[in-house]
Scaffold this active site. Structure first.
Site, PDB file in Angstrom:
ATOM      1  N   SER A 151       5.536 -18.015  16.120  1.00 23.98           N
ATOM      2  CA  SER A 151       6.584 -18.652  15.742  1.00 23.98           C
ATOM      3  C   SER A 151       7.258 -18.233  16.726  1.00 23.98           C
ATOM      4  CB  SER A 151       6.728 -17.968  14.291  1.00 23.98           C
ATOM      5  OG  SER A 151       6.383 -18.834  13.098  1.00 23.98           O
ATOM      6  N   HIS A 164       0.824 -23.742  10.653  1.00 28.11           N
ATOM      7  CA  HIS A 164       1.762 -22.606   9.314  1.00 28.11           C
ATOM      8  C   HIS A 164       0.662 -23.684   7.857  1.00 28.11           C
ATOM      9  CE1 HIS A 164       4.296 -20.188  11.616  1.00 28.11           C
ATOM     10  NE2 HIS A 164       3.560 -19.308  11.263  1.00 28.11           N
ATOM     11  N   LYS A 173      13.559  -7.870  11.377  1.00 31.12           N
ATOM     12  CA  LYS A 173      13.097  -8.961  12.677  1.00 31.12           C
ATOM     13  C   LYS A 173      14.760  -8.860  12.484  1.00 31.12           C
ATOM     14  CE  LYS A 173       8.110 -10.597  12.566  1.00 31.12           C
ATOM     15  NZ  LYS A 173       7.217 -12.188  12.089  1.00 31.12           N
ATOM     16  N   ARG A 225      -5.765 -17.340  14.542  1.00 30.62           N
ATOM     17  CA  ARG A 225      -5.668 -17.941  16.123  1.00 30.62           C
ATOM     18  C   ARG A 225      -7.219 -17.648  17.119  1.00 30.62           C
ATOM     19  NH1 ARG A 225       0.723 -17.159  16.626  1.00 30.62           N
ATOM     20  NH2 ARG A 225      -0.270 -14.703  16.399  1.00 30.62           N
TER      21      ARG A 225
HETATM   22  O1  PNS Z   1       4.543 -14.248   9.560  1.00 31.07           O
HETATM   23  P1  PNS Z   1       3.851 -12.459  10.288  1.00 31.07           P
HETATM   24  O2  PNS Z   1       5.332 -12.262  10.645  1.00 31.07           O
HETATM   25  O3  PNS Z   1       3.574 -12.215  10.845  1.00 31.07           O
HETATM   26  O4  PNS Z   1       3.769 -11.948   8.941  1.00 31.07           O
HETATM   27  C1  PNS Z   1       3.675 -11.036   8.189  1.00 31.07           C
HETATM   28  C2  PNS Z   1       3.687 -10.159   6.859  1.00 31.07           C
HETATM   29  C3  PNS Z   1       4.583 -10.870   6.497  1.00 31.07           C
HETATM   30  C4  PNS Z   1       1.960 -10.886   6.201  1.00 31.07           C
HETATM   31  C5  PNS Z   1       3.224  -8.579   6.969  1.00 31.07           C
HETATM   32  O5  PNS Z   1       4.083  -7.869   7.891  1.00 31.07           O
HETATM   33  C6  PNS Z   1       3.749  -8.554   5.262  1.00 31.07           C
HETATM   34  O6  PNS Z   1       2.374  -8.315   4.655  1.00 31.07           O
HETATM   35  N1  PNS Z   1       4.730  -7.621   5.256  1.00 31.07           N
HETATM   36  C7  PNS Z   1       5.413  -7.047   3.715  1.00 31.07           C
HETATM   37  C8  PNS Z   1       5.574  -5.845   3.826  1.00 31.07           C
HETATM   38  C9  PNS Z   1       4.234  -4.782   3.766  1.00 31.07           C
HETATM   39  O7  PNS Z   1       3.456  -5.467   2.949  1.00 31.07           O
HETATM   40  N2  PNS Z   1       3.404  -4.275   4.642  1.00 31.07           N
HETATM   41  C10 PNS Z   1       2.359  -3.575   5.020  1.00 31.07           C
HETATM   42  C11 PNS Z   1       1.628  -4.361   5.482  1.00 31.07           C
HETATM   43  S1  PNS Z   1      -0.978  -3.765   5.640  1.00 31.07           S
END
Ligand code: PNS
Length: 167
Positions: free
Chosen positions: A135, A17, A41, A97
């Site tokens: 993570s 990150h 989560k 990645r």
């Molecule tokens: O680090 P992560 O858990 O892979 O991040 C995922 C994240 C936070 C970017 C994604 O889950 C997100 O944007 N969540 C907020 C809710 C949202 O906007 N959902 C629609 C995504 S298309």
């Protein structure tokens, strides 16, 4: 001003990150490190306020000052695009990645663009030396008492040491 949001759970923050953030902050005028308060989560290793504090420490300790001064750390809940609107950001930064990340990232980028066409997703390839980090695996190793000190910034390693394993 070009503002980007780097959103994620960061539970915990990894060296991967931080690599993405360093490189993204060199491209944009301002980068908002946005920590999702994620109700889906369960059992986070760090509560949101600890994650925010750890990220701030890691940015101060591990990013060059000219990069650190462009980074702002905040938490959010709800949709990432809504947060981008509030932050005046035109871009979402994501790290890629491997090919295995591509499908879900592509889907998310398209859906976010459908929700808000003015916000684009920009991908940076995670540095090869961090490409195996995630993570969730770092969290699992730490919870079982394994050594993750080479996978996370010192600020995270210190908090993990204070917390101790869940054995
Ligand atoms: O680090 P992560 O858990 O892979 O991040 C995922 C994240 C936070 C970017 C994604 O889950 C997100 O944007 N969540 C907020 C809710 C949202 O906007 N959902 C629609 C995504 S298309």
């Amino acid at each position: 001003m070009r503002i980007a949001v780097y959103a994620g759970s960061f539970d915990p923050l990894t060296n991967g990150h931080l690599d993405v953030v360093n490189r993204a902050a060199a491209v944009f005028d301002r980068l908002v490190f946005a920590v999702l308060v994620n109700p889906r989560k369960s059992e986070p290793i760090f509560a949101t306020d600890v994650r925010l504090a750890v990220i701030r420490e890691a940015v101060d300790e591990s990013c060059p000052p000219e990069i650190a001064k462009r980074i702002d750390v905040q938490s959010f809940d709800g949709l990432t695009v809504e947060f981008c609107r509030r932050a005046d950001a035109g871009f979402i930064v994501r790290g890629l990645r491997a090919i295995s990340d591509f499908e879900s990232e592509l889907q998310m980028a398209h859906l976010n663009r459908k929700l808000e066409p003015s916000i684009d997703t920009v991908f940076l390839m995670t540095a090869i030396e961090h490409s195996y980090l995630s993570s969730s695996l770092v969290k699992e190793i730490a919870l079982f008492g394994g050594d993750v000190s080479e996978m996370v910034p010192p600020a995270v390693a210190r908090r993990l040491a204070e917390r101790g394993p869940r054995l």
